[in-house]
Design a protein around this motif. Structure first.
Motif, short mmCIF file in Angstrom:
data_model
loop_
_atom_site.label_atom_id
_atom_site.label_comp_id
_atom_site.label_asym_id
_atom_site.label_seq_id
_atom_site.Cartn_x
_atom_site.Cartn_y
_atom_site.Cartn_z
N LEU A 53 0.75 -1.30 0.07
CA LEU A 53 -0.10 0.07 -0.01
C LEU A 53 0.93 1.32 0.17
O LEU A 53 2.11 1.19 0.44
N PRO A 54 0.45 2.56 -0.30
CA PRO A 54 1.28 3.77 -0.19
C PRO A 54 1.81 3.38 1.01
O PRO A 54 1.21 3.70 2.20
N SER A 55 3.02 4.11 1.12
CA SER A 55 3.81 4.41 2.32
C SER A 55 3.50 5.70 3.06
O SER A 55 3.39 5.76 4.30
N ASP A 56 3.29 6.64 2.09
CA ASP A 56 2.96 8.05 2.59
C ASP A 56 1.55 8.34 2.58
O ASP A 56 1.03 8.49 1.18
N ARG A 92 -9.52 10.09 2.83
CA ARG A 92 -10.62 8.86 2.88
C ARG A 92 -10.12 7.54 2.01
O ARG A 92 -9.40 7.52 1.01
N VAL A 93 -10.43 6.47 2.78
CA VAL A 93 -10.08 5.11 2.01
C VAL A 93 -11.39 4.44 1.93
O VAL A 93 -12.42 4.14 3.01
N LEU A 94 -11.77 3.98 0.67
CA LEU A 94 -12.60 3.22 0.59
C LEU A 94 -12.44 1.71 0.16
O LEU A 94 -11.42 1.55 -0.52
N LEU A 95 -13.19 0.57 0.72
CA LEU A 95 -12.85 -0.59 0.33
C LEU A 95 -13.84 -1.13 -0.59
O LEU A 95 -15.02 -1.09 -0.29
N THR A 112 -11.84 4.36 6.41
CA THR A 112 -10.83 5.43 6.70
C THR A 112 -10.28 5.35 7.87
O THR A 112 -9.17 5.69 8.25
N GLU A 113 -11.02 5.01 9.06
CA GLU A 113 -10.74 5.09 10.27
C GLU A 113 -9.33 3.91 10.61
O GLU A 113 -8.70 4.06 11.71
N TYR A 114 -9.04 3.13 9.62
CA TYR A 114 -8.20 2.32 9.76
C TYR A 114 -6.97 2.80 8.87
O TYR A 114 -5.82 1.92 8.97
N LEU A 115 -6.80 3.98 8.42
CA LEU A 115 -5.83 4.49 7.59
C LEU A 115 -4.38 4.33 8.19
O LEU A 115 -3.43 3.91 7.41
N PRO A 116 -4.14 4.55 9.65
CA PRO A 116 -3.00 4.24 10.10
C PRO A 116 -2.38 2.94 9.80
O PRO A 116 -1.26 2.66 9.84
N THR A 130 -12.28 -10.43 -4.07
CA THR A 130 -11.23 -9.53 -4.45
C THR A 130 -11.35 -8.08 -3.51
O THR A 130 -12.59 -7.68 -3.44
N ALA A 131 -10.34 -7.96 -3.04
CA ALA A 131 -10.31 -6.61 -2.23
C ALA A 131 -9.54 -5.42 -2.59
O ALA A 131 -8.46 -5.69 -3.16
N THR A 132 -10.10 -4.28 -3.11
CA THR A 132 -9.64 -3.12 -3.54
C THR A 132 -9.58 -1.82 -2.79
O THR A 132 -10.60 -1.62 -2.09
N LEU A 133 -8.39 -1.19 -2.37
CA LEU A 133 -8.51 -0.02 -1.61
C LEU A 133 -8.31 1.16 -2.37
O LEU A 133 -7.27 0.94 -3.31
N HIS A 134 -9.13 1.89 -2.54
CA HIS A 134 -9.21 3.27 -2.99
C HIS A 134 -8.78 4.29 -2.08
O HIS A 134 -9.53 4.61 -1.10
N TYR A 135 -7.66 4.93 -2.50
CA TYR A 135 -7.27 6.08 -1.32
C TYR A 135 -7.34 7.50 -2.23
O TYR A 135 -7.01 7.63 -3.16
N TYR A 136 -8.30 8.34 -1.29
CA TYR A 136 -8.69 9.57 -1.69
C TYR A 136 -7.74 10.62 -1.02
O TYR A 136 -7.66 10.76 0.18
#
Length: 182
Positions: free
Chosen positions: A77-80, A86-89, A146-150, A176-182
């Motif tokens: 996943l993105p390191s920074d 917001r993160v949507l699964l 999003t609350e699990y972003l850390p 299939t799990a896809t994470l979308h980062y906004y």
């Protein structure tokens, strides 16, 4: 006396329903289904994701008893994530073989906290009773995680639980799990 109290409370719920005080949620007594728009309809994300990371398609089969037998997979996943708000699964369910699995079973997706090693459930869905669906069945659920972003940065471990034994060479459910980062 206890039975009378329980019956009285049940009657009150039956007569008044379980709506919120401002009646924002409606209840259809004929189908017993909460009539409410899905979260992503009422809170759409109009932006294009900065990152979208998908797992491979995982065939759901009996992985064994206990946490240690859940199917483990890793995602880079993105390191920074400092600019992410917001993160949507996107939790995609499908099939492998000619039809989905025969029975309705529980699926759960966990993410592992890198600092404590604890697992946190971020998704749960029930597979459909597969005999009523054909070879093109699929279903996508959108969850705001999003609350699990850390925990959703860098090399991250996920665990997939499936509570069923019905997978065969000819029919099985997939996730299939896809994470979308906004």
């Amino acid at each position: 006396m206890k039975k009378i109290t329980v019956l009285a409370i049940s009657a009150i719920f039956a007569l008044t329903g379980c709506n919120t005080p401002d009646n924002t949620e409606k209840y259809d007594n004929t189908t017993h289904q909460l009539i409410r728009e899905p979260f992503h309809y009422t809170n759409p994300e109009s932006r294009t994701p900065l990152h979208s990371i998908a797992s491979e398609k995982h065939r759901l089969e009996f992985f064994g008893w206990g946490e240690q037998t859940d199917k483990k997979f890793e995602l880079e996943l993105p390191s920074d994530v400092s600019n992410i708000d917001r993160v949507l699964l996107e939790y995609g369910m499908g099939l492998e073989g000619g039809m989905p699995g025969e029975w309705d079973n529980t699926t759960m997706l966990f993410v592992e906290d890198k600092t404590s090693g604890e697992r946190y459930e971020i998704a749960r869905a029930i597979t459909p009773y597969g005999n009523g669906f054909g070879k093109y069945w699929n279903k996508t659920f959108w969850l705001d995680v999003t609350e699990y972003l850390p925990m959703l940065s860098g090399s991250t471990s996920f665990y997939l639980y499936y509570g069923g034994w019905d997978a065969t060479d000819y029919r099985a459910h997939t996730v299939t799990a896809t994470l979308h980062y906004y």
